[in-house]
Design a protein around this motif. Structure first.
Motif, short mmCIF file in Angstrom:
data_model
loop_
_atom_site.label_atom_id
_atom_site.label_comp_id
_atom_site.label_asym_id
_atom_site.label_seq_id
_atom_site.Cartn_x
_atom_site.Cartn_y
_atom_site.Cartn_z
N VAL A 191 14.71 19.82 -9.22
CA VAL A 191 15.59 19.12 -8.29
C VAL A 191 14.81 18.95 -6.99
N TYR A 192 14.61 17.70 -6.56
CA TYR A 192 13.78 17.45 -5.38
C TYR A 192 14.36 16.29 -4.58
N ARG A 193 13.87 16.15 -3.37
CA ARG A 193 14.20 15.00 -2.53
C ARG A 193 12.91 14.41 -1.97
N ALA A 194 12.88 13.09 -1.88
CA ALA A 194 11.81 12.40 -1.15
C ALA A 194 12.34 12.12 0.24
N VAL A 195 11.66 12.63 1.26
CA VAL A 195 12.17 12.53 2.63
C VAL A 195 11.14 11.89 3.54
N ALA A 196 11.62 11.10 4.51
CA ALA A 196 10.73 10.54 5.52
C ALA A 196 10.12 11.69 6.32
N ALA A 197 8.83 11.57 6.66
CA ALA A 197 8.12 12.70 7.27
C ALA A 197 7.18 12.23 8.34
N ASP A 198 6.78 13.17 9.18
CA ASP A 198 5.73 12.92 10.16
C ASP A 198 4.38 13.11 9.49
N SER A 199 3.39 12.34 9.89
CA SER A 199 2.09 12.38 9.24
C SER A 199 1.21 13.54 9.67
N GLY A 200 1.56 14.20 10.77
CA GLY A 200 0.81 15.38 11.19
C GLY A 200 -0.62 15.08 11.56
#
Length: 580
Positions: A191-200
């Protein structure tokens, strides 16, 4: 495989330094053994899991058109100096020297090396697009390695890098990889989610994290139950309040708050809502010369509501605040003339830039430090008591119940473990390393790049954090070290049990099922405990009494009890369960 030929080294207790569930269970199940801080040997049982992860990743990467190669673990510092990351990455980048005193790094990632390959091999637009990937050892010198494979220093990662003619083509490559990642994680059965993220630190624009949902996860995942919106805490936007600022109703008053240096303490002491208080944060930015020496510093005042927490990633993206640090006591005294705990924006000794959170910009009659020890100001208002803020921005972490940025409901928060990340890099590395190609017009252009990573050895630990019980690991079929275990009861005493187990073992092997036969003649309790700890999802138990009635017992690792199955039907049952 037969258990007598394999290495099964389970433990009753986990080592004292094992903190999280996955670390404890992988150690107890004999999957990993600690060699040093954050460095582990992958034992045969654990390596089988890692190899299954690699196989699925490799299949889907190849299917998506990526081309596998392998880049060195030890890389020349010159490439990292071209991009400036040799100095910028800090102590996590392990730097070493060879016998000739030449600088090298132990790779934590391979943007520099793959860009060097591309600038040598790709000369024309006709050779694009290209996507190179590797499954390779990485090393990051974590300050505090912990949690076993969740935050180790040496680990295995799949990293891929796309090269394209222009932004449109690069974004298409990004979408191909994002789709491939969804296929990969779907196949793992997690069970997973794809989430918008910061590129760091890697940089870039488009960015998504793939997070396995687990209550023990380090990361906070923000999502809207009524829509597809999802982001990590660093990226999730806190919208501005919809209502305008109310008019001032209170007079400015200096109030005694002896020993009350936190927003909670002040609000409780004054018997006022903490939502009416402001948290004062003082940061600084430094301007350096070519030698890295500080030539000028600038101090900033950040204001957020007293019950909120600052989001450092958001702050670092405000113009002028990149690379900020917290101000020194000397800098604070120079501007406020007071110790931390009683700071505020009214009556400063020396002017500075004021940046306020969106919520703060519409607050009225608020409380803040008076810049005098043991005193605060109440009834403070913008415009009347101090100038309007210089900058209004999103500075805070969102909280459960905030409005979703897509306008489709309220936000919810759950915990997750990052196992994959996709980036659109643009020309960040190709420009720094002069990686160009000749376009259709015959002119050189910088290659547009993307970067895509999966934590190969982190993923099994994340799977365990999501799938376990008091008895041990519960592997999804795709990740289990063995998919089926056969447990004959006392085969040394009952020849019919041994013969039936051998026959079923041969049939399963012939059918391509990943099966292990436990031929160790262990007591049933000890044998079952081992396989429940190891987490093999399907178990077939063969006993003399059941076989006389033509039956064996089947039990899935999640089942509370075993089910009797005719011997003639057990192969078909297992095949059906595996297909399901």
């Amino acid at each position: 495989m037969k258990a007598s030929q394999f290495l099964i080294s389970t433990l009753k207790e986990a080592p004292a330094d094992a903190e999280v569930v996955s670390h404890k269970l992988m150690m107890r199940a004999g999957m990993i053994k600690k060699l040093g801080a954050g460095i582990y040997s992958y034992m045969p049982m654990g390596l089988r899991v890692v190899r299954k992860v690699e196989a699925i990743v490799r299949e889907e990467m190849n299917r998506a058109g990526a081309v596998e190669l392998a880049m060195p673990v030890i890389q020349p510092a010159e490439l990292w100096q071209e991009t400036g990351r040799f100095e910028a990455m800090g102590p996590e980048l392990l730097r070493i020297k060879d016998r000739h005193e030449r600088d090298y790094v132990v790779q934590p990632t391979s943007e520099e090396v793959v860009t060097d390959i591309a600038r040598q091999e790709i000369k024309s637009y006709k050779q694009l697009p290209k996507n190179f990937y590797q499954i390779q050892t990485k090393f990051r010198d974590e300050r505090r390695p912990r949690f076993g494979l969740m935050r180790g220093r040496e680990f295995t990662m799949k990293d891929a890098y796309s090269f394209d003619r222009d932004q449109d083509a690069a974004k298409l490559s990004y979408q191909v990889m994002a789709k491939a990642y969804r296929k990969i994680f779907d196949r793992f059965g997690l069970v997973y989610r794809a989430v918008a993220a910061d590129s760091g630190a890697i940089g870039g624009d488009l960015s998504e994290e793939f997070q396995v949902i687990a209550a023990t996860g380090e990361d906070a995942i923000v999502y809207c139950p009524g829509s597809d919106y999802a982001a990590n805490m660093e990226k999730a936007e806190a919208l501005a309040p919809q209502s305008p600022r109310a008019a001032a109703t209170q007079a400015l008053e200096k109030v005694s708050t002896p020993g009350m240096s936190t927003c909670v303490d002040v609000a409780n002491y004054l018997k006022l809502p903490i939502e009416n208080s402001l948290k004062t944060l003082v940061v600084a930015t430094d301007e350096r010369d070519d030698k890295g020496e500080i030539v000028k510093s600038r101090v900033w005042l950040l204001l957020i509501r007293g019950d909120r927490s600052m989001n450092e990633v958001k702050v670092g993206k405000i113009p002028g605040l990149a690379g900020f640090r917290f101000a020194t006591l000397t800098e604070i005294d120079e501007h406020f003339g007071c110790e931390p705990g009683y700071l505020g924006p009214v009556g400063l000794k020396k002017p500075l830039s004021v940046v306020v959170d969106r919520e703060v910009a519409v607050m009225s009659d608020w409380i803040c430090g008076a810049n005098v020890a043991d005193y605060h100001l109440s009834g403070v208002n913008w415009g009347r008591d101090l100038p309007e803020p210089d900058v209004i921005a999103d500075l805070r972490n969102v909280v459960e119940g905030d409005l979703s940025p897509d306008g489709k409901g309220a936000l919810a928060i759950e915990r997750g473990i990052e196992i994959g990340h996709v980036f659109y890099l643009g020309t960040k590395y190709s420009r720094a390393m002069n990686a160009t190609f000749l376009d259709v017009n015959g002119k050189p252009q910088f290659m547009e790049m993307g970067c895509y990573g999966i934590g190969i050895t982190r993923l099994p630990a994340a799977a365990i954090e999501q799938n376990h019980d008091e008895r041990g690991i519960i592997w999804p079929d795709a990740l289990a070290p063995f998919t089926v275990v056969l447990c004959p009861i006392s085969p040394d005493r009952f020849p019919d049990v041994k013969a039936a187990a051998d026959k079923l073992y041969a049939e399963l092997m012939e059918a391509g099922v990943d099966v292990i036969l436990d031929d160790r003649n262990e007591r049933p309790g000890a044998m079952f405990a081992d396989w429940e700890l190891i987490g093999v999802p399907h178990r077939v138990t063969l006993g003399d009494r059941g076989l006389k009635e033509g039956m064996v017992e089947y039990q899935h690792r999640r089942d509370a009890a075993a089910t009797s199955v005719p011997v003639a039907e057990v192969l078909g049952l297992i095949q059906a369960r595996l297909k399901a």
